[in-house]
Design an enzyme around this catalytic site. Structure first.
Site, mmCIF file in Angstrom:
data_model
loop_
_atom_site.group_PDB
_atom_site.id
_atom_site.type_symbol
_atom_site.label_atom_id
_atom_site.label_comp_id
_atom_site.label_asym_id
_atom_site.label_seq_id
_atom_site.Cartn_x
_atom_site.Cartn_y
_atom_site.Cartn_z
ATOM 1 N N CYS A 1 0.247 1.777 -5.812
ATOM 2 C CA CYS A 1 -0.735 2.620 -6.508
ATOM 3 C C CYS A 1 -0.208 4.045 -6.657
ATOM 4 C CB CYS A 1 -2.050 2.644 -5.743
ATOM 5 S SG CYS A 1 -2.851 1.041 -5.546
ATOM 6 N N HIS B 1 0.839 -1.216 0.000
ATOM 7 C CA HIS B 1 0.000 0.000 0.000
ATOM 8 C C HIS B 1 0.863 1.252 0.000
ATOM 9 C CE1 HIS B 1 -4.022 -1.580 0.250
ATOM 10 N NE2 HIS B 1 -3.753 -2.304 1.334
#
Length: 426
Positions: free
Chosen positions: A394, A325
């Site tokens: 991301c 993440h």
């Protein structure tokens, strides 16, 4: 306002003075404030002419003689030269005049006559001194009259005064009077119909109820969104860091006790620790890239399942792929975009340290671009098979629309028995 008018004096004119003073029917004082003559002789005889003046009867011979004597002494010529005119008095009544005016004037002084207030012509007047208790009330009444009395001035002044008293458009004086005389304010008991009418007036309309409900929904939604954002950005990191630290401590304890051996690991099972010294990152590596089992618990996941399966670091050749993440849930890869060529990336296992040097970066790519995990990934700058590492996350921050890729090349494989590599020591 009309012109000023002189008030009638206490004394009369010359003609009236003659009739009143010498005839006995007028005021006690003459126009000059003197007392009427009361002497003998011709003047006394002339007093008998009262019947001639007031009653209209024919004078007697004696009265006529007295009149002649008066004409001789107080005629137009004699009157102009007596004491009233400023000259010497030389009439037949010289002795009487001298006798009466031998002493100075000693009448008692009286207050000047103040005429009553004239409503039509407002003349100057001396106000009565107010009493001690009435002065304050008089001033208060005057101030109240000045504020609530009829406005003076032109039309604009009257309009301004009306606006101050009753609002911009004159107010609703009838409504205010009705409110003052209503049963609620007067204290009188309400009838049943009036009570129902007032209760119905106090009851909010459906529009008000709907607006209140919508407002409460918006407020509740805003509070819930704020709580959710706080949970995502703050609380998830707290929990993920706690879980990751616990997993790392468990791994090191197992390695120290010899409970784990290199081999195949179950999904969600931790087997290594990732070090990025430049970013101060120390995070466990677990098998798989499941959000619930691995990534959301603050760990880094290994692409080891299905079509995206990549080899372990101890393989002779291959591309060791990891995912993590960038935001929330521990955000271990939040700043990997700051890595530059040559920065160290270390993978610690039970028996070895694998040291990589950052080689290249792909700032933006599609989430479906799985070629970045190939043995020789395109765009990485590698031209032949080797021992590589790939970090994926991301981008941009707080979104998952695209992917950010960082590649590294192994430069050292160091057994744990030889101690930590230089990248971790320094």
């Amino acid at each position: 306002m009309t012109a000023l008018r002189p008030e009638r004096e206490s004394g009369a004119s010359y003609g009236e003075s003659f009739t009143d003073s010498y005839g006995g029917a007028g005021d006690q004082g003459t126009s000059y404030g003197q007392q009427p003559y009361e002497g003998s002789g011709a003047l006394g005889e002339w007093q008998g002419g009262e019947d001639y003046v007031t009653q209209g009867q024919a004078p007697t011979q004696a009265q006529a003689q007295g009149a002649e004597g008066y004409d001789a002494g107080y005629g137009s010529a004699g009157y102009a030269t007596d004491g009233y005119g400023g000259g010497s008095y030389e009439g037949p009544y010289e002795d009487l005049y001298s006798e009466q005016h031998s002493e100075p004037y000693s009448e008692t002084y009286s207050e000047p006559y103040i005429p009553p207030a004239d409503d039509e012509t407002v003349a100057l007047r001396i106000p009565d001194p107010p009493a001690t208790g009435e002065s304050i009330s008089a001033s208060a009444a005057s101030s109240a009259t000045s504020t609530t009395g009829p406005p003076t001035g032109g039309r604009a002044a009257r309009r301004k005064a009306a606006r101050r008293r009753h609002g911009r458009h004159g107010g609703s004086r009838e409504e205010s009077e009705a409110a003052e005389t209503s049963p609620e304010t007067s204290g009188a008991p309400l009838s049943r119909m009036e009570a129902r009418r007032q209760a119905k007036a106090r009851k909010p309309s459906p529009g008000v109820l709907a607006s209140r409900a919508i407002g409460e929904v918006f407020i509740t939604t805003g509070v819930l969104m704020l709580l959710f954002v706080s949970y995502q950005l703050w609380w998830t990191n707290v929990r993920a860091h706690a879980q990751a630290d616990k997993e790392a401590s468990s791994l090191q304890d197992d390695w120290a006790s010899g409970k784990r051996n290199p081999g195949t690991f179950e999904p969600g099972q931790g087997f290594a620790i990732l070090h990025i010294p430049k970013l101060d990152v120390v995070v466990p590596i677990a098998e798989g890239v499941s959000n619930k089992k691995v990534l959301d618990r603050g760990m880094v996941g290994h692409y080891g399942e299905g079509k995206l399966k990549t080899p372990m670091p101890d393989a002779k050749t291959g591309n060791f792929g990891l995912a993590g993440h960038r935001n929330t849930h521990g955000e271990p890869f939040r700043y990997i975009n700051r890595l530059t060529r040559g920065d160290a990336i270390v993978v610690e296992t039970q028996d070895k340290y694998f040291v990589y040097k950052m080689a290249s970066i792909l700032p933006v790519t599609s989430p479906s671009n799985v070629s970045v995990l190939d043995p020789v990934p395109p765009g990485s700058g590698f031209t032949k098979a080797g021992r590589y590492i790939t970090l994926t996350t991301c981008t941009p921050e707080f979104t998952s629309k695209y992917r950010l890729i960082v590649w590294g090349k192994m430069v050292e494989e160091r057994p744990r028995s030889k101690g930590k590599p230089d990248a971790l020591v320094s």
